[in-house]
Design an enzyme around this catalytic site. Structure first.
Site, PDB file in Angstrom:
ATOM      1  N   ASP A  29       0.875  -1.177   0.000  1.00 35.49           N
ATOM      2  CA  ASP A  29       0.000   0.000   0.000  1.00 35.49           C
ATOM      3  C   ASP A  29       0.913   1.228   0.000  1.00 35.49           C
ATOM      4  O   ASP A  29       2.049   1.179   0.482  1.00 35.49           O
ATOM      5  CB  ASP A  29      -0.941   0.012   1.212  1.00 35.49           C
ATOM      6  CG  ASP A  29      -2.091   1.003   0.995  1.00 35.49           C
ATOM      7  OD1 ASP A  29      -2.043   1.764   0.012  1.00 35.49           O
ATOM      8  OD2 ASP A  29      -3.027   1.024   1.816  1.00 35.49           O
TER       9      ASP A  29
HETATM   10  C1  BGC Z   1      -4.801   3.561   0.286  1.00 37.47           C
HETATM   11  C2  BGC Z   1      -5.035   2.605  -0.865  1.00 37.47           C
HETATM   12  C3  BGC Z   1      -4.913   3.344  -2.170  1.00 37.47           C
HETATM   13  C4  BGC Z   1      -3.548   4.031  -2.235  1.00 37.47           C
HETATM   14  C5  BGC Z   1      -3.380   4.865  -3.484  1.00 37.47           C
HETATM   15  C6  BGC Z   1      -3.492   4.317   0.140  1.00 37.47           C
HETATM   16  O1  BGC Z   1      -3.355   5.280   1.129  1.00 37.47           O
HETATM   17  O2  BGC Z   1      -4.815   2.858   1.502  1.00 37.47           O
HETATM   18  O3  BGC Z   1      -6.304   2.031  -0.764  1.00 37.47           O
HETATM   19  O4  BGC Z   1      -5.083   2.475  -3.248  1.00 37.47           O
HETATM   20  O5  BGC Z   1      -3.414   4.912  -1.119  1.00 37.47           O
HETATM   21  O6  BGC Z   1      -4.235   5.954  -3.448  1.00 37.47           O
END
Ligand code: BGC
Length: 769
Positions: free
Chosen positions: A248
């Protein structure tokens, strides 16, 4: 591209090039190397529609302060966000219980991605909804891993059939958003396997998602990206997952440990991490081979998904699907005296109460926000359905921030009193996406609740239409005739609500989570708001309905509940076939009412008493059927041995620990309509490995080790051969000491510790054979 060709490219690349390949060039794209024929791929959120900011895949400005404006849903951020189709949130979509619909939505999402040059969509979000206050639950599907896994698998299959990759997230146990990058989840192995990993396992096996996105939290003290036991031993070796593991955004806290742990792609890119890994490889702290393995997984992804044919995005078809999806996922929770559907022609005045009727809440926030230009307004859609057959009255009842005033409530009450029927629009907002992000209350907005009570006081013919991301408590529900939950229903929610309210469509959604009577009843109530540094999953496998059922707590509305304007009869459940691998059952469903409708038929398994404790029942399959009045259809379920198994932590395997099970076909988890007894082969085994501190009962479970112990005792003069008997075995088993301590205290020097250790080694060798 073939594996051998990818390996050839990797051989030619320098360490630095491989490192840079295994991290984003920025947040939204990978690095390209034309000299090796490597293109780049572009990725984008999100879970219920595409969130893509113009030019965000260009290189970021090289200034620290340019990183400070991180909001995704500020007006400026939305200004930069490309308008796309906004489907209902995950929490809504799971209530459709409709795999075909999910697949169709996936295919449409893929098309829209391709029209924007996006190769991998960062969704679906599919964490278990452990506690209703988790802010991002609106992105997730269910409290149950079967529903969660099958709904996600259908979406992934749909998206990937359009040749766009997916990213199932957030793997795993991301169940709280306060201090989300610091949360340390303390969870037992059985709950991990049966609840928190099981949905992901299902999606890996049924849909092979292009990527798995690891979560921000730790599990039992280990960062997810560094968790080789989960990422390598379970995901790669047990599940045979061959896709790419991406972290993530910003969750990789140590690039060397993450490389060892099993993470492939670090997002976004980081020069700090790149330099660190290069040095660690030079020092021999991380092997170049591990980096090569990462590069292999990243290149597989790139070669599979880079480049698209040009496609047209059919916005009209997308919008129609968003209306269908909103209607299919709406849940009619309560409908006293068949108050709904309303009949415009028999109703002279309809009071529409609540600002949400004109300014609907149809989408979540943060990285799951979707900017659409086609959001429908419920009030306008109701007006359209009614035409000139009924007069609409309106009172906003509360302010845009959810608070209200005496004057607004008085106006709402008077408007309700002047009408024949009242529709109150109410809901709950999400907190801003900060580091303290969870919802703080399970109630709807205070002003909205006041509006419901005011309207219901003035007019008993009141229905509530809810716009919520996750369940709320509903103490006001007793005061009104009907409750229709539209969730965050996406851009088509307005007309879907209007059509459902006036019977142009028949509600057919069912709850994907339990609605509790009060927050104190929730399974994770005691631990949810404890310290993020140690979040103890004390309810273990008893998540959602598994908890309410076991504790015999009556929920306000149970898991799987949802009403219809028609009725369904369930008959003729039978076992069609059974062998050692599977059981096939079928059941007849008949529409016994007068309106065409759809029913989500649920299949649960209830275990007889075995060696392990079990939930009362567990969902193992579901099908949605469409039926005209009077029509009957037969629905079948294939239940595999795994559907009757639990995770035995003693031997680290799935086992069936009793032959006796009931297969139950149900309209909800508390409305079992038909059941049939089935017998399954028992696969529960004695201990496969004896621990240093094992007890006699463990050692004697297996005849081989039992015999070895008594031979040893006789050989060392502890017991004369003629004393070896079931009685002595029972006496030894009765003691609470470990075998080791018992020998230590009672062998009186006739056995040395080394001899005992040798015996244990021999036993474990024999068990391994
Ligand atoms: C989130 C993800 C997301 C990623 C890109 C992260 O902070 O937890 O769900 O896909 O950011 O935006």
């Amino acid at each position: 591209m073939k594996e051998i060709e990818i390996r050839e490219i990797i051989k030619k690349m320098t360490v630095r090039e491989k490192i840079m390949l295994c991290m984003g060039k920025n947040s939204w794209r990978t690095e390209d190397y034309p000299e090796y024929g490597i293109p780049f791929i572009r990725v984008s959120d999100g879970t219920n529609g595409i969130r893509f900011q113009k030019d965000s895949d260009k290189a970021p400005l090289p200034y620290f302060d340019s990183s400070l404006d991180v909001s995704f849903d500020s007006p400026e951020a939305l200004e930069r966000t490309v308008a796309t189709t906004c489907y209902p949130s995950g929490s809504a979509m799971a209530c459709s219980w409709d795999k075909e619909l999910m697949q169709e939505m996936g295919a449409r999402l893929a098309n829209e991605c391709k029209s924007m040059g996006i190769n991998v969509l960062l969704g679906p979000g599919m964490n278990i909804r452990r506690h209703p206050l988790t802010a991002r639950n609106f992105e997730y599907y269910s409290e149950d891993p079967c529903l969660c896994g099958d709904i996600a698998a259908a979406l992934v299959n749909g998206v990937q059939s359009g040749h766009v990759g997916t990213s199932v997230k957030h793997f795993a146990c991301h169940n709280s958003d306060n201090r989300r990058t610091r949360v340390n989840v303390i969870v037992d192995e059985r709950a991990l396997r049966e609840i928190y990993l099981a949905g992901f396992e299902r999606v890996v096996k049924k849909a092979n998602p292009a990527t798995i996105m690891t979560s921000y939290n730790q599990i039992n003290g280990i960062e997810m990206n560094e968790n080789s036991r989960i990422l390598r031993d379970i995901v790669r070796d047990e599940w045979n997952y061959e896709g790419t593991i991406v972290c993530d955004w910003g969750s990789c806290k140590d690039i060397a440990e993450s490389t060892k742990g099993g993470m492939d792609l670090q997002m976004p890119g980081s020069l700090m991490s790149a330099e660190k890994l290069e040095k660690d490889i030079a020092k021999g702290l991380v092997s170049e081979e591990l980096l090569g393995e990462r590069a292999y997984h990243v290149l597989k992804l790139i070669f599979k998904y880079a480049g698209h044919e040009d496609v047209e995005n059919d916005q009209k078809a997308n919008h129609e699907l968003s209306v269908k999806a909103a209607a299919e996922s709406a849940v009619l929770l309560k409908n006293e005296e068949d108050f709904l559907p309303l009949h415009a022609e028999r109703t002279q005045k309809i009071a529409i109460i609540g600002r949400l009727a004109k300014e609907p809440l149809y989408v979540g926030s943060g990285c799951a926000i979707v900017r659409t230009e086609h959001a429908e307004i419920p009030y306008d859609e109701i007006a359209r359905v009614c035409g000139n057959q009924a007069e609409l009255l309106y009172a906003p009842a509360y302010e845009a921030d959810g608070t209200t005033t005496e004057a607004l409530l008085k106006e709402a009450e008077e408007t309700a009193a002047a009408a024949d029927v009242v529709l109150v629009f109410a809901g709950s907002y999400l907190p801003g996406e900060s580091d303290m992000y969870n919802r703080t209350s399970m109630s709807i907005e205070r002003g909205h609740e006041d509006a419901i009570r005011a309207a219901a006081r003035a007019n008993e013919n009141t229905a509530v239409i809810l716009m919520i991301g996750d369940v709320t408590v509903m103490p006001w529900a007793d005061k009104v005739k009907s409750v229709l939950c539209m969730w965050y229903g996406g851009e088509g929610m307005g007309s879907a609500a209007a059509q459902l309210l006036f019977g142009r469509k028949n509600p057919c959604g069912k709850l994907a989570v339990t609605v509790p009577e009060k927050e104190e009843d929730t399974p994770a109530y005691l631990s949810f708001n404890q310290s993020p540094y140690e979040m103890f999953y004390g309810e273990s496998i008893y998540v959602g309905y598994r908890y309410y059922d076991k504790k015999k707590i009556a929920p306000r509305f149970p898991f799987g509940h949802g009403l219809s304007y028609t009725t369904f009869a369930y008959d003729n459940l039978q076992v069609v076939s059974e062998d050692d691998e599977k059981v096939v059952v079928s059941v007849d469903i008949t529409n016994t009412g007068s309106m065409e409708g759809r029913e989500a038929v649920q299949c649960y398994v209830a275990s007889g008493k075995g060696h392990m404790e079990k939930p009362v029942r567990e969902l193992k399959g579901f099908e949605k059927v469409s039926l005209k009045p009077g029509e009957t259809k037969s629905v079948s379920f294939v239940l595999e041995q795994r559907d009757f198994s639990s995770f035995d932590i003693r031997n680290n395997e799935w086992v069936t620990d009793t032959p006796d099970f009931m297969v139950e076909i149900a309209a909800s988890s508390r409305d079992i309509r038909q059941s049939v007894a089935v017998k399954r082969p028992v696969t529960y085994k004695p201990f496969k490995k004896l621990a240093k501190n094992c007890g006699f009962h463990e050692m004697f479970e297996n005849e081989v080790t039992k015999k070895m112990f008594f031979d040893f005792a006789v050989e060392h003069g502890l017991l004369p051969r003629e004393m070896v008997s079931e009685k002595v075995k029972d006496q030894l088993e009765f003691t609470f000491w470990s075998v080791r301590s018992y020998m230590d205290m009672n062998a009186h020097g006739m056995v040395t510790m080394d001899q005992f250790d040798e015996l244990l080694d021999e036993m474990n060798k024999a068990l391994a054979e």
